[in-house]
Design a protein around this motif. Structure first.
Motif, short mmCIF file in Angstrom:
data_model
loop_
_atom_site.label_atom_id
_atom_site.label_comp_id
_atom_site.label_asym_id
_atom_site.label_seq_id
_atom_site.Cartn_x
_atom_site.Cartn_y
_atom_site.Cartn_z
N ILE A 299 7.59 -10.80 -3.14
CA ILE A 299 7.09 -10.78 -1.76
C ILE A 299 7.83 -9.70 -0.99
CG2 ILE A 299 6.70 -12.14 0.33
CD1 ILE A 299 5.30 -13.10 -2.35
N GLY A 300 7.08 -8.88 -0.27
CA GLY A 300 7.68 -7.77 0.45
C GLY A 300 7.25 -7.73 1.91
N VAL A 301 8.07 -7.09 2.73
CA VAL A 301 7.80 -6.93 4.16
C VAL A 301 6.96 -5.68 4.37
CG1 VAL A 301 8.87 -6.59 6.43
CG2 VAL A 301 9.98 -8.05 4.72
N THR A 302 6.01 -5.76 5.27
CA THR A 302 5.23 -4.59 5.65
C THR A 302 4.84 -4.73 7.13
OG1 THR A 302 3.36 -3.17 5.03
CG2 THR A 302 2.99 -5.54 4.92
N ILE A 303 3.81 -4.05 7.53
CA ILE A 303 3.29 -4.15 8.90
C ILE A 303 1.79 -4.41 8.83
CG2 ILE A 303 5.04 -2.71 10.01
CD1 ILE A 303 3.17 -0.33 9.68
N ASP A 304 1.25 -4.93 9.91
CA ASP A 304 -0.20 -5.11 9.97
C ASP A 304 -0.84 -3.97 10.74
OD1 ASP A 304 0.20 -5.63 12.67
OD2 ASP A 304 -0.67 -7.64 12.62
N SER A 305 -2.12 -4.09 11.02
CA SER A 305 -2.87 -2.99 11.65
C SER A 305 -2.39 -2.69 13.06
CB SER A 305 -4.36 -3.34 11.67
OG SER A 305 -4.57 -4.62 12.26
N ALA A 306 -1.66 -3.62 13.66
CA ALA A 306 -1.11 -3.38 15.00
C ALA A 306 0.35 -2.94 14.94
CB ALA A 306 -1.24 -4.65 15.85
N GLY A 307 0.87 -2.75 13.73
CA GLY A 307 2.26 -2.34 13.58
C GLY A 307 3.25 -3.48 13.65
N ASN A 308 2.75 -4.72 13.55
CA ASN A 308 3.63 -5.89 13.64
C ASN A 308 4.13 -6.32 12.26
OD1 ASN A 308 3.26 -6.16 16.48
ND2 ASN A 308 1.27 -7.12 16.10
N TYR A 309 5.24 -7.04 12.27
CA TYR A 309 5.84 -7.60 11.05
C TYR A 309 4.80 -8.42 10.28
CZ TYR A 309 8.92 -10.92 8.46
OH TYR A 309 9.54 -11.70 7.51
N ARG A 935 -4.88 -6.86 9.57
CA ARG A 935 -4.94 -6.40 8.18
C ARG A 935 -3.62 -5.76 7.77
NH1 ARG A 935 -10.15 -3.42 5.56
NH2 ARG A 935 -11.14 -4.85 7.05
N VAL A 936 -3.07 -6.23 6.65
CA VAL A 936 -1.75 -5.76 6.24
C VAL A 936 -1.84 -4.38 5.59
CG1 VAL A 936 -0.86 -8.10 5.92
CG2 VAL A 936 -1.84 -6.88 3.97
N ASN A 937 -0.75 -3.66 5.71
CA ASN A 937 -0.67 -2.31 5.19
C ASN A 937 0.10 -2.35 3.87
OD1 ASN A 937 0.06 0.41 4.64
ND2 ASN A 937 -0.11 0.91 6.82
N ASP A 938 -0.62 -2.40 2.75
CA ASP A 938 0.01 -2.47 1.44
C ASP A 938 0.80 -1.21 1.13
OD1 ASP A 938 -0.94 -5.04 0.57
OD2 ASP A 938 -2.92 -4.16 0.38
N THR A 939 0.25 -0.07 1.48
CA THR A 939 0.90 1.21 1.16
C THR A 939 2.26 1.31 1.82
OG1 THR A 939 -1.29 2.23 1.03
CG2 THR A 939 0.61 3.70 1.19
N TYR A 940 2.31 0.96 3.10
CA TYR A 940 3.59 1.02 3.81
C TYR A 940 4.60 0.09 3.15
CZ TYR A 940 7.08 0.89 7.46
OH TYR A 940 8.26 0.98 8.14
N GLY A 941 4.16 -1.11 2.78
CA GLY A 941 5.07 -2.08 2.19
C GLY A 941 5.65 -1.65 0.87
N ASP A 942 4.88 -0.97 0.05
CA ASP A 942 5.40 -0.50 -1.23
C ASP A 942 6.27 0.75 -1.05
OD1 ASP A 942 4.37 -2.51 -2.72
OD2 ASP A 942 2.69 -1.39 -3.55
N ARG A 943 5.95 1.53 -0.03
CA ARG A 943 6.72 2.75 0.20
C ARG A 943 8.09 2.45 0.81
NH1 ARG A 943 3.20 5.30 3.17
NH2 ARG A 943 4.26 5.09 5.17
N THR A 944 8.16 1.41 1.62
CA THR A 944 9.43 1.02 2.24
C THR A 944 9.73 -0.42 1.81
OG1 THR A 944 8.25 0.31 4.23
CG2 THR A 944 9.13 2.53 4.21
N LEU A 945 10.05 -0.59 0.53
CA LEU A 945 10.14 -1.92 -0.05
C LEU A 945 11.31 -2.71 0.54
CD1 LEU A 945 8.76 -3.70 -2.21
CD2 LEU A 945 10.52 -2.93 -3.80
N ILE A 946 10.99 -3.85 1.16
CA ILE A 946 11.99 -4.79 1.67
C ILE A 946 11.60 -6.16 1.14
CG2 ILE A 946 13.03 -5.82 3.73
CD1 ILE A 946 12.14 -3.31 5.27
#
Length: 969
Positions: A299-309, A935-946
């Motif tokens: 499970i990883g942290v990312t942002i949604d379409s509004a830039g939220n956690y 809508r979650v941003n999968d690309t951001y989450g994999d690029r900045t894996l937390i």
């Protein structure tokens, strides 16, 4: 008024939702007169069973629970001091009632649709954070099946990462738990890995070794300092796996601080009942540099379409559904529900609470050691956490007898007795043990001065191995310590997740059917939940009766000679079945038979499992109708007839069709010396109508968490027992601790002899209450419900594959690929369904750009209609995009899902209304479920894996960092 005293309510009428009036309407919509007519058009006559299932008469819910109480009473709930990786626990009531026993948590699906799964994703991120903190490692996954298989996954990861490709020796400490060594033997053999089992203190590490594994504390209870061993191994390029007791890590220096590369173990001690072996959540932690080699889910942290956690499953390109035979593992599940419980245990107790629990356990162990020492017994472990080791010579027998008289179980190996203290151990327990240890040598408890001993208790853990680093420092572990706070926290997360409590989850190949309350209730009975898996056989008569009954019933349903209940997941069942086939061939001298034929449409776990079993995969084509290309399969079977091991086939097919040629296919394989492995994912379309043995299969795994009602639990637990034909029975899995050997058994595939035994009760209940007639009707209604949805939707969405008479089996594939021409992806449909209150069907599997729908027999007509109405409304929205009535980039599908904050915000600049966005059909207002994130941003989450919990105050983004998600297949 004539009274009927013989009336007994039939459970099948509670499980199967459509009533007679609705059935008639549905049949009319489909275009048939009777359900029998539909089944005749769907299931080929030549594979149909000639006789009804020979099962006991169905019991009512009331009668079943009364009968099961009698069975449960045959289990003797003795106080367990056996240890060996299983410990009695105190399950916090707030967690038991509001998670384990709560359908809002146990009926959730795997969190593939992250926007409506934020609650369980957060709970799993909590689990990962807890594991990282306690192990001292950098990254952890969201759980694995059990400790033994996690150790095996670690061995394979070390093997796959080795730089010296000639190195094939894996050093195994002889002080690992025996069940873990047994599984390592199973998993190492197909790869040609040589296990060198020995003493870590005397072994000479060398360049031919790629890895090593030790236990911390060791299986005998001793706490060793492995720092020098780890350093020596690293000098020679040897990675080190540590199997760690998670409770001990509260007091012991974490392995990540003295050289471990991988740390695995079980979190069972964190508030999860023993349950005669499971289910329990294993953990797997390692260094960040190895993140792309980690098995299982992350499970990883990312942002949604509004830039939220926001949260989602990370790095899914590692998984078997994408990488297939090149995947890091065949495991496509986790133990999510149990991981969530373990994580919540840490949240509830916090760092100080778990430290007090660990110190109490250690303190009672020290007290017992000192008290028995005063009686003259010599404790052999110089340093220990909770387990004491005594060589009592000729006194082992009398001690054993006295322990049984006091309803206590210890671990006995010859003259050596080991005693493991746990969270439930009390000072009175310690005094009772001392009392009868004194008795066998003619002394009394008065010969021990407990007041003096308790007044001067000191740890026996060496200073250099005492933990000094902080853990569980995140605010979430330091906030929810009153029950009111904990209850509200659990409920706040539950409210973010869509489950079967809200609406149907029409997932193809996943079978999200009713998990009846009566089936679930006995799981937490003490007679089942508080039993150690290695308890003496004469104390577990209830479990043995239950196993015998479910073995007989499942054998009747599948047509096979016997079952192994050991595999604790579907993928584990696949692997077990293939290893049984492998053993059969090798026993006959056919060591060269290692080719597995696998259709191109197969689940990704199939090739991954075959690769793990040491087989070479040859892909068989499918024809334009989605069926196995029989000519291609026959040609390949004949081409490889000298090396052919097996065919892996799913029936009905992954495309939701009863293939007419299945018997011919099985015959071809047998004629060329192979065996037929049937993937049981779609068994819910077979039960009572046909069977794996009837179509010609030799082995099949059953997904009890699908067909037989064990709930998904947000991504696990599951069970994957295998059934085999008579000639394969001798090879079914054995076990190193409990004698279940069949004569030529393969080594264990799971840590406990009967896998996740406590949840087998659920399937036992389902079969007992449905009976043969009810089970058969469940299959018939699963086919009815699927064909009703097909009839309603086929004018709007092309149905990709059907049988010879235009019928689908229990599921169907809706083709959405043509929508791409005007910018609509299948992902857009999945996200838009959330606005209508539904979880999406299976997306882009087994065909990219499609959805696979499976309604199950438990859904009533009005719920099927609600889902169909939503899908048709979405199709009209797609048409509006195609015609230009809706903008191609700014429309309800592309912007879905719409959160309450978006709908109620001050700004609304979209060319469609808020009403259309949030309440697109009249029923939605009454049943509205709000996705908690956009809508979650999968690309951001994999690029900045937390992959652990960041402080929310640290998780703020510049607008430039917010990117558009990349979606597709």
């Amino acid at each position: 008024m004539k009274l009927d005293t013989q009336y007994q309510e039939k459970f099948q009428h509670r499980h199967i939702a459509p009533n007679q009036a609705d059935t008639e309407k549905m049949l009319k919509t489909i275009g048939v007169n009777t359900l029998d007519e539909l089944i005749a058009q769907t299931v080929p006559e030549k594979i149909r069973l000639k006789k009804p299932l020979n099962l006991p008469a169905a019991k009512s819910e009331f009668d079943y629970l009364n009968t099961l109480k009698q069975t449960a009473s045959k289990n003797k709930v003795f106080k367990s001091f056996i240890g060996k990786g299983y410990y009695d626990v105190i399950v916090p009531g707030v967690i038991q009632r509001n998670i384990l026993e709560n359908p809002g948590w146990y009926t959730q699906y795997t969190p593939y649709q992250a926007e409506i799964a934020q609650g369980r994703l957060q709970a799993l991120l909590n689990f990962q954070t807890m594991v990282v903190d306690l192990t001292g490692m950098e990254i952890a996954n969201a759980s694995l099946l059990d400790e033994g298989t996690a150790a095996a996954e670690a061995m394979f990861m070390q093997y796959s990462l080795r730089k010296n490709t000639n190195a094939n020796i894996f050093f195994v400490s002889e002080e690992l738990f025996p069940q873990t060594i047994d599984i390592l033997k199973t998993r190492s053999e197909p790869y040609g890995i040589e296990l060198q089992i020995g003493d870590h203190r005397t072994v000479e590490l060398n360049e031919n070794m790629f890895g090593a594994i030790v236990q911390y504390p060791a299986g005998n209870g001793a706490v060793y300092n492995y720092a020098d061993f780890a350093a020596t191994g690293h000098e020679k390029g040897i990675k080190l796996t540590v199997v760690a007791d998670i409770m001990s890590l509260v007091l012991l220096t974490p392995p990540g601080e003295w050289g471990a590369d991988i740390v695995v173990g079980t979190t069972q001690r964190f508030g999860v009942p023993m349950g005669f072996g499971g289910p329990h959540a294993a953990f797997f932690a390692t260094k960040d540099e190895y993140k792309r080699a980690i098995p299982g889910r992350i499970i990883g942290v990312t942002i949604d379409s509004a830039g939220n956690y926001a949260l989602r499953m990370a790095l899914q390109t590692r998984e078997q559904h994408i990488r297939r035979d090149k995947a890091t593992s065949n495991i496509c599940t986790a133990q999510a529900l149990l991981a969530i419980m373990a994580g919540m245990y840490a949240v509830y107790h916090g760092p100080q609470g778990v430290k007090l629990i660990a110190e109490r356990i250690h303190g009672l162990a020290v007290l017992l050691a000192k008290a028995l020492g005063e009686l003259g017994y010599k404790q052999l472990n110089e340093s220990y956490f909770d387990t004491l080791k005594f060589d009592v010579a000729h006194l082992a027998g009398p001690i054993h007898s006295e322990a049984l008289n006091n309803e206590m179980n210890f671990n006995y190996e010859g003259s050596v007795v080991t005693i493991s203290v746990d969270e439930t151990t009390s000072p009175d327990d310690i005094k009772n043990i001392v009392r009868f240890f004194a008795k066998v040598i003619g002394k009394t408890i008065n010969d021990v001065n407990f007041d003096e001993l308790k007044g001067d208790l000191q740890t026996v853990i060496p200073t250099e191995l005492q933990r000094t680093s902080a853990y569980l420092t995140h605010s979430l572990f330091n906030t929810h310590h009153s029950e009111h706070e904990m209850l509200r926290y659990i409920k706040s997360l539950e409210a973010k997740d869509l489950s079967l409590c809200h609406s149907m989850i029409a997932l193809g190949s996943c079978t999200m059917k009713l998990n009846a309350t009566t089936e679930m209730v006995p799981v937490t009975w003490a007679e089942f939940s508080k039993i150690h898996p290695f308890a003496p056989a004469d104390q577990v008569g209830g479990y043995m009766q239950l196993f015998d009954e479910i073995n007989n019933w499942l054998s009747e349903i599948t047509g096979f000679a016997a079952m192994s209940l050991q595999p604790n997941a579907g993928a584990q069942g696949e692997y077990a079945g293939l290893m049984v086939i492998r053993a059969y061939h090798r026993d006959r001298g056919d060591h060269h038979r290692n080719i597995a034929l696998i259709p191109s449409s197969a689940h990704g776990t199939n090739p991954a499992s075959a690769a793990m079993a040491g087989m070479k995969i040859v892909v068989v084509k499918c024809d334009d109708n989605g069926n196995i290309d029989v000519a291609d399969m026959k040609a390949k079977a004949e081409q490889y007839k000298n090396e052919l091991s097996c065919l892996m086939v799913t029936y009905p097919s992954t495309h939701g069709v009863f293939e007419e040629s299945i018997i011919e296919i099985c015959d071809i394989i047998h004629q060329n010396g192979g065996q037929v492995y049937m993937d049981g994912a779609n068994m819910n379309a077979q039960v009572g109508l046909t069977s794996p043995a009837n179509i010609g299969a030799d082995v099949c795994h059953l997904n009890l968490h699908k067909t037989f009602c064990i709930p998904h639990g947000g991504g696990g637990p599951g069970m994957g027992p295998i059934g085999v034909a008579k000639h394969l029975v001798p090879y079914l899995p054995g076990h190193a601790v409990v004698d279940i050997d069949r004569g030529k058994s393969i080594h264990a595939v799971s840590a406990a002899p009967w896998g996740s035994a406590s949840i087998l009760i659920i399937s036992h209940a389902y079969i007992a209450m449905m009976g043969g007639e009810g089970l058969t009707n469940a299959t018939r209604y699963a086919i009815l419900n699927a064909n009703y949805i097909k009839a309603r939707l086929q004018e709007h969405f092309p149905v990709l594959y059907t049988g010879a008479n235009g019928r689908c089996a229990h599921e169907m594939i809706l083709d959405c690929r043509s929508f791409k021409s005007f910018g609509i992806e299948v992902t857009d449909i999945a996200k838009r369904l959330m606005d209508y209150g539904f979880h999406a069907p299976t997306v882009s599997f087994p065909v990219a750009g499609t959805v696979m729908v499976e309604p199950t027999e438990s859904e009533p007509k009005h719920e099927l209609d609600r889902f169909c109405d939503a899908m048709i409304a979405i199709r009209h929205e797609i048409a509006d995009v195609a015609s230009g009535l809706l903008d191609k980039t700014d429309n309800p599908l592309k912007n879905a899902p719409h959160t309450v904050s978006v709908i109620t915000g001050n700004e609304w600049e979209h060319p469609y209304s808020r009403q259309k966005a949030a309440f697109p059909l009249p029923y939605v207002a009454a049943y509205k479920f709000w996705p908690s994130v956009g809508r979650v941003n999968d690309t951001y989450g994999d690029r900045t894996l937390i992959c652990s919990c960041p402080p929310l105050t640290d998780y703020e983004f510049e607008e430039s960092e917010v990117t558009t998600p990349e979606y597709g297949t």
